[in-house]
Design a protein around this motif. Structure first.
Motif, PDB file in Angstrom:
ATOM      1  N   LEU A 166      15.148 -28.890  98.161  1.00 43.10           N
ATOM      2  CA  LEU A 166      16.671 -29.053  98.770  1.00 43.10           C
ATOM      3  C   LEU A 166      17.151 -27.907  99.257  1.00 43.10           C
ATOM      4  O   LEU A 166      18.431 -27.988  99.549  1.00 43.10           O
ATOM      5  CB  LEU A 166      17.185 -29.742  97.595  1.00 43.10           C
ATOM      6  CG  LEU A 166      16.735 -31.251  97.260  1.00 43.10           C
ATOM      7  CD1 LEU A 166      17.497 -31.798  95.956  1.00 43.10           C
ATOM      8  CD2 LEU A 166      16.665 -32.160  98.129  1.00 43.10           C
ATOM      9  N   ARG A 167      16.491 -26.910  99.017  1.00 41.80           N
ATOM     10  CA  ARG A 167      17.155 -25.670  99.594  1.00 41.80           C
ATOM     11  C   ARG A 167      17.117 -25.446 101.188  1.00 41.80           C
ATOM     12  O   ARG A 167      16.141 -25.797 101.591  1.00 41.80           O
ATOM     13  CB  ARG A 167      16.795 -24.138  98.948  1.00 41.80           C
ATOM     14  CG  ARG A 167      17.219 -24.320  97.446  1.00 41.80           C
ATOM     15  CD  ARG A 167      16.676 -23.005  96.980  1.00 41.80           C
ATOM     16  NE  ARG A 167      16.987 -23.106  95.650  1.00 41.80           N
ATOM     17  CZ  ARG A 167      16.506 -21.862  94.870  1.00 41.80           C
ATOM     18  NH1 ARG A 167      15.726 -20.974  95.156  1.00 41.80           N
ATOM     19  NH2 ARG A 167      17.004 -21.823  93.739  1.00 41.80           N
ATOM     20  N   SER A 168      17.853 -24.713 101.847  1.00 40.15           N
ATOM     21  CA  SER A 168      17.762 -24.501 103.282  1.00 40.15           C
ATOM     22  C   SER A 168      16.776 -23.257 103.345  1.00 40.15           C
ATOM     23  O   SER A 168      16.625 -22.477 102.602  1.00 40.15           O
ATOM     24  CB  SER A 168      19.074 -23.962 104.024  1.00 40.15           C
ATOM     25  OG  SER A 168      19.990 -25.198 103.927  1.00 40.15           O
ATOM     26  N   LEU A 204      27.685 -31.569  99.525  1.00 44.78           N
ATOM     27  CA  LEU A 204      27.697 -30.494  98.763  1.00 44.78           C
ATOM     28  C   LEU A 204      26.454 -29.722  98.852  1.00 44.78           C
ATOM     29  O   LEU A 204      26.546 -28.333  98.363  1.00 44.78           O
ATOM     30  CB  LEU A 204      27.696 -30.881  97.467  1.00 44.78           C
ATOM     31  CG  LEU A 204      29.212 -31.658  96.959  1.00 44.78           C
ATOM     32  CD1 LEU A 204      29.196 -32.139  95.463  1.00 44.78           C
ATOM     33  CD2 LEU A 204      30.401 -30.560  96.995  1.00 44.78           C
ATOM     34  N   GLN A 205      25.700 -30.109  99.672  1.00 49.79           N
ATOM     35  CA  GLN A 205      24.241 -29.407  99.718  1.00 49.79           C
ATOM     36  C   GLN A 205      24.573 -27.673 100.160  1.00 49.79           C
ATOM     37  O   GLN A 205      23.787 -27.098  99.646  1.00 49.79           O
ATOM     38  CB  GLN A 205      23.208 -30.023 100.441  1.00 49.79           C
ATOM     39  CG  GLN A 205      21.775 -29.573 100.489  1.00 49.79           C
ATOM     40  CD  GLN A 205      21.619 -28.255 101.473  1.00 49.79           C
ATOM     41  OE1 GLN A 205      22.241 -28.232 102.411  1.00 49.79           O
ATOM     42  NE2 GLN A 205      20.516 -27.736 101.289  1.00 49.79           N
ATOM     43  N   PHE A 253      23.625 -25.264  96.991  1.00 48.52           N
ATOM     44  CA  PHE A 253      22.239 -24.412  96.955  1.00 48.52           C
ATOM     45  C   PHE A 253      22.239 -23.075  97.549  1.00 48.52           C
ATOM     46  O   PHE A 253      21.593 -22.335  97.167  1.00 48.52           O
ATOM     47  CB  PHE A 253      21.194 -25.330  97.697  1.00 48.52           C
ATOM     48  CG  PHE A 253      20.922 -26.181  96.989  1.00 48.52           C
ATOM     49  CD1 PHE A 253      19.896 -26.317  95.869  1.00 48.52           C
ATOM     50  CD2 PHE A 253      21.331 -27.711  96.996  1.00 48.52           C
ATOM     51  CE1 PHE A 253      19.543 -27.406  95.335  1.00 48.52           C
ATOM     52  CE2 PHE A 253      20.806 -28.641  96.564  1.00 48.52           C
ATOM     53  CZ  PHE A 253      19.845 -28.731  95.627  1.00 48.52           C
ATOM     54  N   ALA A 254      23.706 -22.613  97.630  1.00 56.24           N
ATOM     55  CA  ALA A 254      24.004 -21.219  98.306  1.00 56.24           C
ATOM     56  C   ALA A 254      24.256 -20.371  97.114  1.00 56.24           C
ATOM     57  O   ALA A 254      23.799 -19.365  97.088  1.00 56.24           O
ATOM     58  CB  ALA A 254      24.996 -21.057  99.169  1.00 56.24           C
ATOM     59  N   THR A 255      24.770 -21.275  95.885  1.00 61.04           N
ATOM     60  CA  THR A 255      25.044 -20.270  94.760  1.00 61.04           C
ATOM     61  C   THR A 255      24.389 -20.938  93.483  1.00 61.04           C
ATOM     62  O   THR A 255      24.432 -20.266  92.555  1.00 61.04           O
ATOM     63  CB  THR A 255      26.752 -20.556  94.455  1.00 61.04           C
ATOM     64  OG1 THR A 255      26.816 -21.810  94.316  1.00 61.04           O
ATOM     65  CG2 THR A 255      27.318 -20.209  95.925  1.00 61.04           C
TER      66      THR A 255
END
Length: 104
Positions: free
Chosen positions: A56-58, A94-95, A99-101
């Motif tokens: 689910l991360r970029s 919210l993705q 997933f940035a933090t």
């Protein structure tokens, strides 16, 4: 380059999570029906879930999963009752922030 859009960072994360899961699986020798066995299985399940969270991360999510999720979301938004409980819409919104933090 490193960062949210870096494939190297994503592969590094995937590799470390996969290696962690593999090493734990090889090392597990739980004694049946003990508290330690339950804790070891819980840890294995947690690491397996962490491996799924990597997807689910970029940039993997952005390049591979975002379009199918958006298509499913468009269908769900047309269903009267489900549109009020559409967790996928919230997850898509919210993705980029979560997933940035997230400390996975």
């Amino acid at each position: 380059t490193w960062g949210r859009r870096s494939w190297r960072a994503w592969f590094a994360s995937l590799s470390l999570e996969g290696l962690s899961l593999l090493l734990l699986r090889l090392a597990l020798r739980p004694m049946p029906r003990t508290r330690a066995a339950r804790l070891e299985h819980a840890e294995f399940a947690r690491r397996r879930q962490a491996l799924l969270w990597v997807l689910l991360r970029s940039p993997f999510f952005t390049k591979v999963l975002k379009r199918p999720c958006e298509a499913i979301n468009r269908v769900l938004c047309r269903i009267p009752i489900i549109q009020y409980f559409n967790a996928l819409e919230l997850a898509l919104a919210l993705q980029p922030f979560y997933f940035a933090t997230a400390p996975h």
